[in-house]
Design an enzyme around this catalytic site. Structure first.
Site, mmCIF file in Angstrom:
data_model
loop_
_atom_site.group_PDB
_atom_site.id
_atom_site.type_symbol
_atom_site.label_atom_id
_atom_site.label_comp_id
_atom_site.label_asym_id
_atom_site.label_seq_id
_atom_site.Cartn_x
_atom_site.Cartn_y
_atom_site.Cartn_z
ATOM 1 N N ASP A 265 -121.578 22.822 -44.199
ATOM 2 C CA ASP A 265 -120.649 23.543 -43.331
ATOM 3 C C ASP A 265 -120.968 23.097 -41.910
ATOM 4 O O ASP A 265 -122.063 22.609 -41.616
ATOM 5 C CB ASP A 265 -120.762 25.065 -43.498
HETATM 6 C C1 BGC Z 1 -116.299 27.176 -41.477
HETATM 7 C C2 BGC Z 1 -115.773 26.257 -42.554
HETATM 8 C C3 BGC Z 1 -114.856 25.243 -41.941
HETATM 9 C C4 BGC Z 1 -115.609 24.486 -40.874
HETATM 10 C C5 BGC Z 1 -114.801 23.408 -40.189
HETATM 11 C C6 BGC Z 1 -116.903 26.404 -40.318
HETATM 12 O O1 BGC Z 1 -117.204 27.238 -39.256
HETATM 13 O O2 BGC Z 1 -117.249 28.062 -42.014
HETATM 14 O O3 BGC Z 1 -115.127 27.002 -43.544
HETATM 15 O O4 BGC Z 1 -114.356 24.403 -42.936
HETATM 16 O O5 BGC Z 1 -116.042 25.382 -39.888
HETATM 17 O O6 BGC Z 1 -113.830 23.961 -39.388
#
Ligand code: BGC
Length: 745
Positions: A265
């Site tokens: 993530d």
């Molecule tokens: C989120 C993810 C997301 C990623 C990219 C993170 O803060 O938890 O679900 O895909 O950001 O935007």
């Protein structure tokens, strides 16, 4: 002469073909097996090229290998539409003019459709949008289990039940990947609340982990064959889940033999050694300002960039782990960017809007319908009053990474006005309450002026005055995508409806008996007044076609058939996470880590309310229709079932009402063997069936395998519980009139 010419030509063609075959490296041969192409490409890569492909080069992309003709790799959120492009190194939108997408309904709505066919359509349509936008991986879908209605991100997930989420995630992944776009199923795992998401260390029994929290991921891997999995922010066994020895190493890549990539993530990686050893394959979003460490290229400073290369050069690691990661990345390239079978891209096609509308109509849940107040009687009604900010507020902007820039979003009030135009029914509007009038996310602005400075009492008085003469009052309320509501990064602070809506509903319900409350949210909210209103509709966040879909259900063009994908408690104490006091956890290490022990174990959602004999406001699987169904004559194809066999249950379903409609036949099993502690019942199968008035059909559901098993902690494996079972069949977890016993041998 002719013959000689032909022979010469044939020889020349043959030579040319051999030359091409000789020149074409194996990794570029689309007809060669992927694993051979992977090995060939790997053998040609330098150490620097290998290090480059395992970490980001911008907010959402990672490099390919230009020398070898492997293109850069582009990811994007996910999961409800393709997120607008952001700047190379910043979260701010890039201001493109070709990135306004279709917003599909949020995944809670998809789950509420209980319709796997629509999940495939969803994934495929989204994949076509991604292809147009040049994205190779969509960061979704999310399948974290709904454990508490406070979780700010439940709207991006598929409810509380592992079987329902499993059956819905598999076709979504398959549909998406059929376009040559990778899915990235998230957030693996145990990311069940947002508050302190980087610091929560989850403590959970192995049984609950395997039976409740992992099955949807497991199905996505083993049946959906997902090409990507995103590690979650939180910790488990004191290790971050983006490089977790147990969840990634032992379970995902060990037990499940996953051959795809693990993507961090954004900012979820914290340690080079752990990332190397514990299964992280692609690192994104570390130091999300892109400028940490003051390096000339901050991406070089990523945990899996130069620090990793240095460790290899110093002999701390061989390239064994690196090669495994690169193999996975190459496999991903050959499945996506290097595939010659990718679908064509379409953005905002009519078919995509139709898909969004159909999914929304199938997922809207009619929770309550006293005196059959709905659908709106178009012959009798003269005046309709619409109340509430959510009737006029865009919901596609906000909520975190799933925020979108849409080509259009039909608002509920507009949807109703359009549908009722020409009917002679007057549609009036009263604001009723003021919530959050802002609407902006990363530079995408909902160009609406929602400001209204009148005091609450005045707004309520206006709604009450207008409600007095109305045939129907439709209140659109609930939550929105602002912080501390249904939004990423935080949880809700309580279950109550915000912005004084309770007082508004109570006041309006005192003067009008035909009040319909349409709740816009991804979560359950407290409704202390629910007996005082006639109807309640769960309207979710349903994207581009929201207003059209809601109007079609309210007037009866579409017959609601959605079923709740989670238990709707009266109050928080009805659910295990809160009744056991285990949410949000206990701080340690000077406020660095918060231990959250899932003390309720496997008793999540209806498993908890069943055990505690708590009556929720609305049960899991509940949802009404404008027609009626009779479900009868449960028969099993056998009463003694081998542990590795299956049993098929058949029931006859008849549409006994006057409208066409769909019903979801739900099959639960109670384990009566007494071998081990078991939930009162568990969902083991379901099927949605569409019937014309008077039509009846036999519906068969076959169960076996895991449906007879539990996770045996003493043996660290699945075990069969032999003995007596009761099969319970009906149309909601609290409406299962048909029963038949059987035995697992
Ligand atoms: C989120 C993810 C997301 C990623 C990219 C993170 O803060 O938890 O679900 O895909 O950001 O935007």
């Amino acid at each position: 002469m002719r013959k000689i010419q032909f022979l010469l030509l044939a020889t020349a063609v043959a030579m040319a073909m051999t030359a091409t075959a000789q020149q074409l490296p194996l990794y570029l041969d689309n007809n060669a097996p992927i694993e051979q192409r992977v090995e060939d490409a790997l053998s040609r890569m330098t150490l620097d090229e290998k290090i480059a492909v395992i970490h980001a080069q911008s907010k959402f992309s990672s490099p390919g290998v230009k020398r070898l003709g492997l293109p850069d790799f582009w990811t994007d959120d996910g999961p409800h539409g393709v997120r607008p492009d952001v700047l190379w190194d910043q979260w701010e939108q890039a201001g493109q003019t070709n990135d306004s997408c279709v917003a599909f309904p949020a995944l809670t709505c998809l789950a509420a459709s209980w319709n796997p066919v629509l999940a495939e359509l969803y994934g495929r349509s989204l994949g076509e949008e991604a292809r147009y936008r040049g994205k190779d991986m969509i960061l979704g879908p999310g399948v974290n289990i709904n454990r508490t209605p406070l979780n700010g991100r439940n709207f991006e997930y598929m409810g509380e039940d592992p079987l329902l989420a499993s059956r819905m995630v598999v076709p979504y992944v398959k549909g998406l990947q059929s376009t040559g776009t990778a899915a990235c199923v998230k957030h693996f795992c145990l990311n069940n609340d947002e508050e302190y998401r980087h610091q929560v260390n989850v403590i959970v029994s192995d049984r609950a982990l395997r039976e409740i929290y992992l099955p949807a991921f497991e199905a996505a891997v083993k049946e959906g064959h997902t090409w990507g999995i995103m590690g979650s922010y939180n910790l488990y066994k004191d290790q971050h889940c983006c490089h977790n020895e147990y969840t990634l190493g032992q379970i995902l890549k060990g037990d499940w033999q996953y051959d795809g990539v693990v993507v961090s993530d954004w900012g979820g990686a914290h340690d080079t050694e752990q990332a190397v050893k514990n299964g992280l394959d692609m690192e994104f979003g570390s130091w999300t300002d892109g400028l940490a460490w003051g390096a000339s290229n901050a991406y070089d400073a990523y945990y899996m960039a130069l620090p990793y290369k240095k460790m290899i050069q110093e002999g701390k690691f061989t390239t064994r782990e690196l090669d495994d990661k690169v193999r996975r990345v190459l496999r991903l390239f050959f499945r996506t960017t290097m595939s010659n079978k990718r679908a064509r891209g379409f953005l905002c096609s009519k078919a995509h809007y139709d898909a969004a509308l159909k999914i929304a109509q199938d997922g809207i849940v009619l929770l309550q319908n006293k005196r059959i107040v709905l659908p709106i009687d178009l012959d009798k009604a003269k005046r309709l009053l619409v109340v509430g900010e959510n009737a006029i507020k865009m919901m596609t902007v906000g909520g975190g990474s799933s925020s979108l820039k849409v080509q259009h979003e039909i608002l509920p009030l507009d949807g109703l006005k359009t549908r009722l135009a020409g009917t002679g029914i007057e549609v009036d509007y009263a604001r009723g309450y003021v919530g959050d009038t802002t609407g902006e996310y990363n530079g995408v602005v909902a160009k609406q002026s929602l400001a209204d400075n009148r005091p609450a009492a005045e707004l309520i008085a206006e709604a009450v005055a207008k409600a007095k003469g109305a045939d129907y009052v439709i209140i659109f309320g609930g939550l929105n995508k602002s912080d501390y509501q249904d939004a990423e990064g935080h949880d809700r602070k309580h279950m109550d409806m915000p912005y004084g809506q309770d007082a508004l509903v109570e006041a309006v319900a005192r003067v009008n008996k035909n009040v319909v409350f349409v709740n816009i949210s991804g979560n359950a909210v407290a409704m202390p007044w629910r007996d005082k209103v006639a109807a309640i509709v769960q309207g979710w966040f349903i994207g581009s076609e929201a207003g059209t879909a809601l109007a079609s259900v309210l007037v009866g063009d579409a017959n609601p058939s959605g079923k709740l994908p989670f238990t709707w408690p009266v109050s928080l104490g009805d659910l295990g996470a809160h009744a056991t006091g285990s949410y949000p956890g206990t701080w340690r290490d000077g406020h660095k880590i918060i231990d959250e022990e899932y003390k309720e174990g496997i008793y999540v959602g209806y498993r908890w309310t069943d055990k505690q004999k708590v009556k929720p406001a609305f049960a899991f699987g509940h949802g009404l229709s404008y027609t009626t169904f009779a479900v009868s004559d449960l028969r099993l194809d056998k009463s003694d079932v081998a542990a590795d066999g299956t049993v098929t249950a058949t029931v006859t379903v008849k549409n006994t009402g006057k409208r066409a409609g769909a019903e979801v036949i739900q099959l639960y099993v109670s384990d009566l063997s007494g071998n081990i502690e078991m939930p009162v019942k568990e969902l083991r199968g379901f099927q949605k069936v569409f019937l014309q008035p008077g039509e009846s059909r036999d519906v068969s559901i076959t169960i076996g395998g895991r449906a007879f098993q539990y996770w045996d902690e003493s043996r660290n494996g699945w075990a069969t519980s032999h003995g007596k079972r009761m099969m319970l069949v009906g149309t909601a977890s609290d409406n299962l009139p048909l029963k038949k016993a059987f035995t697992v041998l």
